[in-house]
Scaffold this active site. Sequence first.
Site, PDB file in Angstrom:
ATOM      1  N   GLY A 240       0.824  -1.197   0.000  1.00  0.00           N
ATOM      2  CA  GLY A 240       0.000   0.000   0.000  1.00  0.00           C
ATOM      3  C   GLY A 240       0.860   1.249   0.000  1.00  0.00           C
ATOM      4  O   GLY A 240       2.030   1.218  -0.375  1.00  0.00           O
ATOM      5  N   CYS A 241       0.293   2.361   0.435  1.00  0.00           N
ATOM      6  CA  CYS A 241       1.025   3.625   0.448  1.00  0.00           C
ATOM      7  C   CYS A 241       2.337   3.486   1.211  1.00  0.00           C
ATOM      8  O   CYS A 241       2.365   3.011   2.353  1.00  0.00           O
ATOM      9  CB  CYS A 241       0.162   4.714   1.092  1.00  0.00           C
ATOM     10  SG  CYS A 241       0.989   6.310   1.213  1.00  0.00           S
ATOM     11  N   PHE A 242       3.428   3.907   0.589  1.00  0.00           N
ATOM     12  CA  PHE A 242       4.736   3.690   1.202  1.00  0.00           C
ATOM     13  C   PHE A 242       5.021   4.605   2.382  1.00  0.00           C
ATOM     14  O   PHE A 242       5.984   4.379   3.112  1.00  0.00           O
ATOM     15  CB  PHE A 242       5.868   3.778   0.190  1.00  0.00           C
ATOM     16  CG  PHE A 242       5.808   4.900  -0.821  1.00  0.00           C
ATOM     17  CD1 PHE A 242       5.205   6.117  -0.541  1.00  0.00           C
ATOM     18  CD2 PHE A 242       6.372   4.731  -2.079  1.00  0.00           C
ATOM     19  CE1 PHE A 242       5.162   7.135  -1.475  1.00  0.00           C
ATOM     20  CE2 PHE A 242       6.341   5.749  -3.031  1.00  0.00           C
ATOM     21  CZ  PHE A 242       5.740   6.963  -2.725  1.00  0.00           C
ATOM     22  N   TRP A 243       4.196   5.616   2.623  1.00  0.00           N
ATOM     23  CA  TRP A 243       4.439   6.495   3.767  1.00  0.00           C
ATOM     24  C   TRP A 243       4.418   5.711   5.086  1.00  0.00           C
ATOM     25  O   TRP A 243       5.341   5.801   5.891  1.00  0.00           O
ATOM     26  CB  TRP A 243       3.385   7.593   3.837  1.00  0.00           C
ATOM     27  CG  TRP A 243       3.373   8.534   2.675  1.00  0.00           C
ATOM     28  CD1 TRP A 243       4.382   8.771   1.786  1.00  0.00           C
ATOM     29  CD2 TRP A 243       2.286   9.375   2.280  1.00  0.00           C
ATOM     30  NE1 TRP A 243       3.989   9.712   0.863  1.00  0.00           N
ATOM     31  CE2 TRP A 243       2.707  10.105   1.134  1.00  0.00           C
ATOM     32  CE3 TRP A 243       0.998   9.594   2.770  1.00  0.00           C
ATOM     33  CZ2 TRP A 243       1.882  11.036   0.498  1.00  0.00           C
ATOM     34  CZ3 TRP A 243       0.182  10.514   2.132  1.00  0.00           C
ATOM     35  CH2 TRP A 243       0.622  11.226   1.012  1.00  0.00           C
TER      36      TRP A 243
END
Length: 230
Positions: A62-65
């Site tokens: 998912g979002c790498f943040w």
Amino acid sequence: MRSPYIGRGFALAIIAGVLAWTAVRSIGARPAAIPRMPFPKPTVDEPLATAKSQETAVLAGGCFWGVQAVFEHMKGISSVTAGYSGGHIKSPSYEMVSSGLTGHAESVSITFDPSQITYGQVLMIYFAVAHDPTQLNRQGPDTGSQYRSAIFYLNDQQKHIAEAYVAQLDAATVYPRKIVTQIVPFEAFYRAEEYHQDYLESHRDQPYIVYNDLPKLERLKQQFPELYKK
């Protein structure tokens, strides 16, 4: 002559709308599947190395943040880079990857010391904390193949450990749904733009981060205190 207050009010309305949409989008996302705890350790794993060295793991969840932040708070890890992997063009931009047309997934490249932690332990945090491995081509409010769950193995040993661990978790029904994580050979990793690096640390008040990512850090701290670092 148009009043400057009209333009300023319009701009403020747009900003407020974007913030509201971000919050609603996050809250309205499909809730993550909750694994049974205590989360099982991998029965197939590499032994701890006898000397300090470096090993790399490349994972998408998912979002790498949030994924980057989770592993930056894991003991034994020296660096985590947000980027793109699994696609068919070189050096893609964030906008290109976000279109879903390049085949890349938002990923992280993790450098760790195998004398302190094992590849299997990295995967344990990946499956238990960093993301929901039962969501196909999505993660929370984010949808598309660029948010898929994937392990990009760098050698046969990593492939063997990953495949064995997925089979172990499915057999133990740790999750209420089957794990859909891809296990595919690593080809290339492209570092994401600088504003994506360590994004969570400088945006802790952003609704997306508050709702989707900060709880992951709390789970890591509470459920795996022996692997958590501040």
